[in-house]
Design a protein around this motif. Structure first.
Motif, short mmCIF file in Angstrom:
data_model
loop_
_atom_site.label_atom_id
_atom_site.label_comp_id
_atom_site.label_asym_id
_atom_site.label_seq_id
_atom_site.Cartn_x
_atom_site.Cartn_y
_atom_site.Cartn_z
N ALA A 67 69.71 53.73 26.74
CA ALA A 67 69.01 52.58 26.71
C ALA A 67 68.14 52.49 27.99
CB ALA A 67 69.80 51.31 26.27
N VAL A 80 67.37 55.18 29.90
CA VAL A 80 66.23 55.98 29.87
C VAL A 80 64.98 55.34 29.24
CG1 VAL A 80 65.57 58.19 29.02
CG2 VAL A 80 67.75 57.87 30.30
N ALA A 81 65.35 54.58 28.15
CA ALA A 81 64.17 53.99 27.19
C ALA A 81 63.54 52.99 27.67
CB ALA A 81 64.66 53.90 25.69
N THR A 82 64.03 52.23 28.61
CA THR A 82 63.51 51.11 29.13
C THR A 82 62.59 51.31 30.33
OG1 THR A 82 65.72 50.06 28.66
CG2 THR A 82 63.92 48.82 29.66
N PRO A 83 61.21 50.71 30.00
CA PRO A 83 60.56 50.94 31.34
C PRO A 83 60.88 50.11 32.61
CG PRO A 83 59.14 50.62 29.47
CD PRO A 83 60.66 50.29 29.02
N PHE A 128 59.59 48.05 34.50
CA PHE A 128 59.04 46.70 34.74
C PHE A 128 59.50 45.68 33.46
CE2 PHE A 128 55.73 47.34 31.05
CZ PHE A 128 55.68 48.66 31.46
N VAL A 129 60.07 46.43 32.44
CA VAL A 129 60.53 45.45 31.52
C VAL A 129 62.14 45.03 32.03
CG1 VAL A 129 61.64 45.44 29.06
CG2 VAL A 129 59.46 46.53 29.74
N LEU A 158 61.52 42.57 34.90
CA LEU A 158 61.12 41.37 34.33
C LEU A 158 62.37 40.63 33.72
CD1 LEU A 158 58.20 40.40 34.40
CD2 LEU A 158 58.04 40.89 31.98
N GLY A 192 56.61 55.71 41.95
CA GLY A 192 55.91 55.00 41.03
C GLY A 192 56.61 53.90 40.52
N LEU A 219 55.52 49.57 40.74
CA LEU A 219 55.73 48.33 39.73
C LEU A 219 56.59 47.37 40.06
CD1 LEU A 219 56.06 50.96 36.62
CD2 LEU A 219 54.18 49.06 36.91
N MET A 276 52.28 58.23 38.49
CA MET A 276 51.74 56.88 38.56
C MET A 276 50.67 56.31 39.66
SD MET A 276 52.72 54.32 36.51
CE MET A 276 52.23 53.11 37.61
N ILE A 277 51.19 56.83 40.51
CA ILE A 277 49.97 56.66 41.99
C ILE A 277 48.59 57.43 41.73
CG2 ILE A 277 49.84 56.98 44.41
CD1 ILE A 277 52.41 55.55 43.76
N SER A 318 55.49 54.88 28.16
CA SER A 318 55.77 54.15 29.48
C SER A 318 54.59 54.05 30.39
CB SER A 318 57.04 54.55 30.28
OG SER A 318 58.24 54.75 29.27
N LEU A 347 50.05 46.93 35.29
CA LEU A 347 49.21 46.76 36.63
C LEU A 347 47.78 46.27 36.54
CD1 LEU A 347 50.78 49.50 38.50
CD2 LEU A 347 51.24 47.37 38.97
N PHE A 376 60.54 48.84 24.09
CA PHE A 376 61.89 49.47 24.21
C PHE A 376 62.34 50.10 22.92
CE2 PHE A 376 66.39 48.90 23.22
CZ PHE A 376 66.78 49.50 24.28
N VAL A 379 59.99 53.65 22.49
CA VAL A 379 60.49 54.66 23.61
C VAL A 379 61.92 55.13 23.43
CG1 VAL A 379 60.90 55.18 26.15
CG2 VAL A 379 59.21 53.61 25.47
N LEU A 380 62.77 54.28 22.88
CA LEU A 380 64.26 54.71 22.35
C LEU A 380 64.14 55.50 21.31
CD1 LEU A 380 67.13 54.50 23.08
CD2 LEU A 380 66.97 52.61 21.47
N THR A 408 62.66 58.75 22.28
CA THR A 408 63.52 59.80 23.22
C THR A 408 64.76 60.33 22.37
OG1 THR A 408 63.26 58.05 24.84
CG2 THR A 408 65.11 59.56 25.21
#
Lengths: 329, 328
Positions: free
Chosen positions: A153, A155-158, A160-161, A164, A267, A271, B158-159, B246, B254, B291, B294-295, B298
Motif C-alpha cells: 500500500a 508503494v502504491a500511494t503517491p 502528496f496523497v 495530504l 522529487g 511535493l 520530477m524536477i 504517480s 503542482l 491509490f 496505482v495499487l 503495481t
C-alpha cells in the motif's frame, strides 16, 4: 582504493558537466520569448529589446554557456542598471525576476531542503530496512503478510496523497501537531524536529516501502546462500545469522537503491515542500518555473543534479565497503 | 556473476520469451492477487474508454457548472447530504462550481491512464533502441550511449519534467506534452536493462550461428535478440505504468501538468485540499481512485515479473510443465 576514488570523482565531474550542457541547451533553446516574459505583458517592443540585450539573449548559445561556466569557476560581474554587482564563484547567474544572485538564493533555501531530505532518509532507512528484515525473518507467518500488505500500500500511494491525509488527520482532525512552519535548526532544534515530523513521515513512508520490499527480497536470497547454511550448521544463533551475517550480504542492493532513489526522493521533497509550505528549494523551483525564471531553474536543476551524482558516487564507495565480494576496478 | 547465472539458465525452456505466451499466462493465472489486480485494471480501462457513455448514462458532463447545487451563502458547499449525492449526480458535485464529480472522475481516468500508457510507450521505445544500439554498436557507440544514459538516469524525473513543462508554450496540447516529457526523461533504466540483457544474449550460440550464416545486424536484433529481451522489457514496463501515473498526478498536483478544465486526479486533489472538512468526498474520490489504480497496476506488475522470472517458476505450482522438483 585511491585510484578507484580518483576515477569515481572524475567520472562524477564529467557527468555533471554533461548534465549542465543538456540542461543549459534544453532550457535556453526555449520556444517562448524569454525577454517578453521577463519584461511583462505591458512592455513595448523597445523595452523588450533592451531586456534581451541585458540578458545577453542575442549572443550565440555556446558563448552564453561559456560565460556561464566561467561564472561558475571564477565569478562574474553584472551591471544592474547603474551599479555593478560582483557575483563570486560559484556564480549561477542572476535571477531574471528579482536580480538576486541564484547561488545566494539557493544557499538560503538549501538548509530547509537538506533538513527535509536527510531527516526523511534516516527515517526511511530505519523503517524500510527494519520492516524488510522483520518480514524476511517472520516469513510465512501472519505478521509477514500484514507487513507485506502495508508496504505494498505504501508503494502504491503517491507522496502528496499520504502528506495530504497526514496533514488533514494529524493537524486538522486530531490537532496533535500544529501545521508545519519551518524553524531553523540552529534557532531551536526541538521546534525544528517537531515541525518537520509530518513532512519527514510523508516523504519517508513512501520510500520506506520500496526499501522494505527490496530488503526482504535481498535477505531471502542471502538466507538461501551456502555460507548462511554453514553458519547455521556451526550453531550460530538465528538472531546473529539474520542480524549480522545475512544483513551484511543483503545491504549492498539497499545502498544502491538508496542512491538511485535519491533523485526520486528529491522529487518527492518538492511535493512535500509545496504541500506543507516549507520554504525550500522545491517550493522556490515551482515558483521559478511558474514565472519562467530560467537562471533560477537551471541553477536549481544543476544543484539537485550535483547532489544526485554525489549520492551515486558515495553509494559506489559504500557498496564496496559493505560487500567484500565487490572488486574495485 | 549475473552473466554466468543467465547463461546457465538460458538454454532450454527457461527463457520466457522463447517458451511462449501460454506458459506466461499459466503462471500469471496461478497468482490470485495478480488476477484480482488484472480485473481491477481491466475495469479501469473500460471505465476510461467508456467515459462519454457512462456520463451520458448519468446525464451529466464534466465541465458544466451547476451554481444552483452549491450553497453560495456557506462559501460554495454542495447542497444536500454527502456532498450533494443524488440520482442526477452519482458522486455529488464539486464545491463552488457544482461540476459533476462522477463525470470528472471518469474523465480523469482517461487522462491518468492515457498519459501513463503513452509515456511508457515512449520510454520503452527509446530505451530499447538506445540499449540495443549500445550493445550491438562499436565500442565508441557503446561508450557514448552508455554515458548519455548515465546522465539521463542522474536527472531527477520530477524536477526535469517540472522545469520542462514550464517552458513549452501553453498552445501545445497539454496531456500529449506531459506524456512526452515523462517519456523523454524516464527511459534511462530500461536502456540499461536492455543493454545488459542484449550483451548477455550476444554471447549465445544461436546468435553466433545467425551471424555466421551472414544475417545482418537488424535481422539478428529482430529475430534472435528481441524475443530474449522481451521478458525484462515487459516486466519493467509493467512497473513503469504505475510510476508514470504517480508522476502525472504529481505534476498536475503542482499545477504544471494537465491544465483545467481538463479533469485530472492530481488537479482535483489540489483543489480539494481546502474543502476536506466541508466536502470530504471531494478529496477522497481522486485520492482513492489514484491509490486503487496505482495499487492494482503495481500488483499486476509484480505478478508479471513473477510469471516471467525463470527462478520464480518453482515457487508457483504451475510452470514448466515438467514435474516439480521434490522439495528439499
Amino acid at each position: 582504493m585511491t585510484g578507484f576514488l580518483l576515477r569515481r570523482v572524475l567520472g562524477a565531474v564529467v557527468t555533471l558537466l554533461a548534465i549542465s550542457v543538456i540542461v543549459y541547451v534544453v532550457f535556453y533553446v526555449t520556444p517562448g520569448n524569454v525577454a517578453q516574459i521577463t519584461c511583462g505583458p505591458r512592455c513595448s517592443p523597445e523595452q523588450v529589446d533592451q531586456v534581451a540585450q541585458q540578458l545577453r539573449l542575442d549572443d550565440p548559445l555556446y558563448v552564453r554557456y561559456w560565460h556561464f561556466l566561467e561564472g561558475l569557476v571564477a565569478g562574474q560581474d553584472y551591471s544592474t542598471g547603474t551599479s555593478v554587482e560582483h557575483c563570486s564563484a560559484p556564480c549561477l547567474g542572476l535571477s531574471y525576476q528579482s536580480d538576486q544572485q541564484v547561488t545566494q538564493l539557493i544557499l538560503n533555501k538549501l538548509p530547509v531542503s537538506l533538513s527535509l531530505v536527510f531527516g526523511a532518509m534516516v527515517l526511511w532507512l530505519i523503517l524500510g530496512v527494519g520492516t524488510g528484515v522483520l518480514s524476511a525473518w517472520r516469513r510465512g507467518r501472519l505478521s509477514e503478510r500484514l507487513l507485506t500488505g502495508v508496504t505494498l500500500a505504501g508503494v502504491a500511494t503517491p507522496v502528496f496523497v499520504i502528506g495530504l491525509v497526514l496533514m488533514i488527520v494529524v493537524c486538522g482532525q486530531l490537532q496533535l501537531l500544529p501545521f508545519p512552519q519551518y524553524v531553523n535548526l540552529t534557532d531551536d532544534p526541538e521546534q525544528w524536529a517537531w515541525n518537520l515530523l509530518l513532512p519527514w513521515l510523508s516523504l519517508a513512508l513512501i520510500e520506506a516501502a520500496a526499501f522494505a520490499r527490496l530488503t526482504r527480497a535481498s535477505m531471502l536470497e542471502t538466507l538461501a546462500d551456502d555460507h548462511i547454511r554453514t553458519f547455521r550448521a556451526y550453531g550460530v544463533g538465528e538472531r546473529s545469522v539474520i542480524g549480522r551475517h545475512a544483513l551484511r550480504g543483503a545491504l549492498a542492493p539497499v545502498i544502491a537503491l538508496n542512491a538511485n532513489n535519491f533523485g526520486s526522493a528529491v522529487g518527492g521533497a518538492v511535493l512535500t515542500e509545496t504541500l506543507f509550505g516549507l520554504p525550500g528549494i522545491g517550493q522556490e523551483l515551482v515558483h521559478a518555473v511558474n514565472v519562467v525564471d530560467l537562471p533560477v531553474v537551471v541553477g536549481m536543476v544543476l544543484v539537485i543534479g550535483f547532489f544526485v551524482v554525489l549520492a551515486n558516487a558515495v553509494a559506489d564507495v559504500l557498496y564496496a565497503v559493505a560487500d567484500r565480494r565487490v572488486v574495485l576496478a | 556473476m549475473s552473466e554466468a547465472l543467465v547463461a546457465v539458465e538460458t538454454p532450454g525452456a527457461a527463457v520466457p520469451g522463447v517458451s511462449g505466451a501460454g506458459q506466461f499466462w499459466r503462471r500469471l493465472r496461478a497468482q490470485r492477487a495478480a488476477m484480482v489486480a488484472a480485473g481491477v485494471v481491466a475495469l479501469l480501462v473500460l471505465v476510461a474508454l467508456a467515459a462519454p457513455l457512462l456520463t451520458a448514462l448519468e446525464g451529466q458532463d464534466p465541465n458544466t457548472y451547476h451554481s444552483s447545487l452549491v450553497d453560495s451563502a456557506r462559501g460554495g458547499v454542495p447542497i444536500g447530504s454527502l456532498g450533494g449525492i443524488s440520482g442526477d449526480h452519482w458522486l455529488g458535485v464539486e464545491p463552488q462550481t457544482g461540476r459533476d464529480l462522477f463525470a470528472r472522475l471518469v474523465y480523469g481516468a482517461r487522462v491518468s491512464l492515457g498519459v501513463a500508457l503513452a509515456a511508457t510507450i515512449v520510454q520503452v521505445l527509446i530505451g530499447v533502441v538506445v540499449g540495443v544500439s549500445a550493445a550491438l554498436g562499436s565500442r565508441w557507440v557503446d561508450q557514448l550511449l552508455s554515458r548519455f544514459t548515465d546522465v539521463i538516469v542522474a536527472l531527477p524525473l520530477m524536477i526535469m519534467s517540472l522545469a520542462l513543462l514550464a517552458i513549452v508554450p501553453s498552445s501545445f496540447p497539454r496531456p500529449v506534452l506531459v506524456a512526452l516529457v515523462i517519456g523523454l526523461i524516464g527511459w534511462g533504466t530500461i536502456a540499461k536493462i536492455v543493454r545488459a540483457q542484449t550483451l548477455t544474449l550476444k554471447q549465445l550460440d544461436h546468435v553466433a550461428a545467425a551471424r555466421l550464416s551472414g544475417w545482418g545486424t537488424w535481422r539478428i536484433a529482430r529475430r534472435e535478440l528481441l524475443p530474449g529481451i522481451a521478458a525484462p522489457i515487459i516486466t519493467y514496463a509493467a512497473l513503469l505504468v504505475p510510476s508514470n501515473i504517480s508522476a502525472e498526478a504529481a505534476l498536475s498536483f503542482l499545477g504544471v501538468g494537465v491544465k483545467p478544465p481538463t479533469p485530472s486526479w492530481g488537479q482535483m486533489l489540489t483543489a480539494a485540499d481546502v474543502w476536506y472538512q466541508a466536502a470530504p468526498q471531494y478529496l477522497l474520490l481522486p485520492a482513492g481512485a489514484l491509490f486503487l489504480t496505482v495499487l492494482a497496476l503495481t500488483v499486476l506488475g509484480d505478478g508479471v515479473r513473477t510469471a516471467l522470472d525463470p527462478r520464480a517458476a518453482s515457487r508457483l505450482r504451475v510452470g514448466t510443465g515438467r514435474k516439480r522438483e521434490a522439495k528439499a
